[in-house]
Scaffold this active site. Sequence first.
Site, PDB file in Angstrom:
ATOM      1  N   CYS A  61      -7.357 -26.373  14.118  1.00 20.31           N
ATOM      2  CA  CYS A  61      -8.554 -27.195  14.236  1.00 20.31           C
ATOM      3  C   CYS A  61      -8.248 -28.689  14.186  1.00 20.31           C
ATOM      4  CB  CYS A  61      -9.555 -26.827  13.144  1.00 20.31           C
ATOM      5  SG  CYS A  61     -10.356 -25.226  13.410  1.00 20.31           S
ATOM      6  N   CYS A  74     -12.673 -27.859   9.357  1.00 15.17           N
ATOM      7  CA  CYS A  74     -11.565 -26.972   9.011  1.00 15.17           C
ATOM      8  C   CYS A  74     -10.268 -27.774   8.962  1.00 15.17           C
ATOM      9  CB  CYS A  74     -11.451 -25.832  10.020  1.00 15.17           C
ATOM     10  SG  CYS A  74     -10.090 -24.673   9.658  1.00 15.17           S
ATOM     11  N   ASP A 105      -8.105  -7.201   1.153  1.00 19.80           N
ATOM     12  CA  ASP A 105      -7.173  -7.357   2.276  1.00 19.80           C
ATOM     13  C   ASP A 105      -7.840  -6.811   3.527  1.00 19.80           C
ATOM     14  OD1 ASP A 105      -5.595  -4.658   3.415  1.00 19.80           O
ATOM     15  OD2 ASP A 105      -6.564  -4.375   1.471  1.00 19.80           O
ATOM     16  N   CYS A 161      -7.175 -26.505   9.061  1.00 24.85           N
ATOM     17  CA  CYS A 161      -6.023 -25.777   9.586  1.00 24.85           C
ATOM     18  C   CYS A 161      -5.360 -26.554  10.734  1.00 24.85           C
ATOM     19  CB  CYS A 161      -6.414 -24.375  10.048  1.00 24.85           C
ATOM     20  SG  CYS A 161      -7.193 -24.282  11.676  1.00 24.85           S
ATOM     21  N   ASP A 194       0.859  -1.172   0.000  1.00 25.78           N
ATOM     22  CA  ASP A 194       0.000   0.000   0.000  1.00 25.78           C
ATOM     23  C   ASP A 194       0.900   1.229   0.000  1.00 25.78           C
ATOM     24  OD1 ASP A 194      -2.085   1.731   0.183  1.00 25.78           O
ATOM     25  OD2 ASP A 194      -2.796   1.071   2.143  1.00 25.78           O
ATOM     26  N   SER A 195       0.374   2.348  -0.472  1.00 22.34           N
ATOM     27  CA  SER A 195       1.197   3.555  -0.595  1.00 22.34           C
ATOM     28  C   SER A 195       1.460   4.236   0.742  1.00 22.34           C
ATOM     29  CB  SER A 195       0.510   4.557  -1.523  1.00 22.34           C
ATOM     30  OG  SER A 195      -0.655   5.090  -0.896  1.00 22.34           O
ATOM     31  N   GLY A 223      -0.846   6.077   2.085  1.00 15.60           N
ATOM     32  CA  GLY A 223      -1.727   7.242   2.116  1.00 15.60           C
ATOM     33  C   GLY A 223      -2.767   7.170   3.214  1.00 15.60           C
ATOM     34  N   GLY A 226     -11.173   4.418  -0.002  1.00 18.65           N
ATOM     35  CA  GLY A 226     -12.142   5.281   0.655  1.00 18.65           C
ATOM     36  C   GLY A 226     -13.436   4.603   1.046  1.00 18.65           C
ATOM     37  N   HIS A 280      -5.900 -20.075  12.308  1.00 28.35           N
ATOM     38  CA  HIS A 280      -7.246 -20.507  11.914  1.00 28.35           C
ATOM     39  C   HIS A 280      -7.964 -19.422  11.114  1.00 28.35           C
ATOM     40  CE1 HIS A 280     -11.374 -21.884  11.966  1.00 28.35           C
ATOM     41  NE2 HIS A 280     -11.692 -20.682  12.417  1.00 28.35           N
ATOM     42  N   ASP A 312      -2.506   8.378  -2.592  1.00 30.36           N
ATOM     43  CA  ASP A 312      -3.824   8.993  -2.752  1.00 30.36           C
ATOM     44  C   ASP A 312      -4.235   9.687  -1.464  1.00 30.36           C
ATOM     45  OD1 ASP A 312      -4.076   6.536  -1.374  1.00 30.36           O
ATOM     46  OD2 ASP A 312      -6.207   6.436  -1.848  1.00 30.36           O
TER      47      ASP A 312
END
Length: 376
Positions: A315, A310, A272, A312, A99-100, A102, A222, A341, A153
């Site tokens: 679990c 699950c 994200d 993972c 990410d920038s 900003g 935004g 998890h 931005d």
Amino acid sequence: MEQTTPFDFKFEVKHVCKQSGARLGVLHTPHGDIDTPIFMPVGTQATVKAMTPRDLLDVHANIILGNTYHLYLRPGHKLVAEAGGLHKFMHWDRPILTDSGGFQVFSLAKINDIQENGVLFRSHIDGSKHFFTPESVMEIEQSLGADIAMCFDECAPYPSDRAYTIAAMERTHRWAERCKNAHTRPDQALFGIVQGGMFPDLRIESAKTITAMDFPGFGIGGLSVGEPKQVMYDMLETMMPYMPEHKPRYLMGVGSPDCLLEGVLRGVDMFDCVLQTRAGRNGMALTRHGRMTLKNAKYEHEFTPLEEDCDCYCCQNFTRAYLRHLGKEKEILGAQLLTMHNLRFSLKLMEDVRLAIAEDRFGDFARELLEQGIYD
């Protein structure tokens, strides 16, 4: 910056769900292909909190985030470049997006002055003064060497009046042009960012302006800044007809389970969020039936996994009662297991999303999960 080999970034839409219109795609990067829709774990300071790179591979993470603002302040982009770039510095050989910074400049730092040339701000760490411009941010991101960089931005806060939102949006457009002119690294894709606040006509204007600059991909910024979720969904529906079909669309900072499903339904390819790791550090697990707070007394004698199906490590090996015990004793392992998890849950959800799109049943799939309570 070291000499780099040019790379032809490509995004392919492999299939469009006949039932819902959701997209199945693949983004080609120097460090591997990314199947979309995708959730990207956040590694703000060159680490996904509580996770080793090996853990990230175990949960099937394919791309992670780093943050320009934080890495610029500590340890510094020049040190990262000296180490051979972010991939080598953190021992991660799959794609990275930075990410920038900003959003952090406008939310974490104490802003002294927003100028046409850039932003003068004080570090949230020690109060030291710094000045970010589109050109300096491009220098930092190119030094970090991620596969994908974001333009600098201005993210208007929520709520913002129309006049402020217009000024921030137009400045974002001018800064995007400057970022594109300053960006020279041939093995790094630079994404533009659409702004426009919660005003439908401004969202359309920003989408038209930013996409006309022909970036290889586009962030949607935004949103998820405090507005009701339905407002966010409305903004996505408003602007998506103006987003190129052959370029990836990245909804920035959004990743709760319900928003992942709702975003994919509206044509988003990349997401994200810090929810998964933050919840894990605070004793909360994400499940297909909603959020589970392990400190609650009802889990004291539950010798079953968080979710039976699950796959993972958490679990497969530990019970709710044990996780509750770790949380009450503030043991580090508790945060590690719950983070593991939560990330695997979200990444597996996206694997299931991609399969449902491929089989033209994503509309039914999303509706069933939303009805049974897959909320954050």
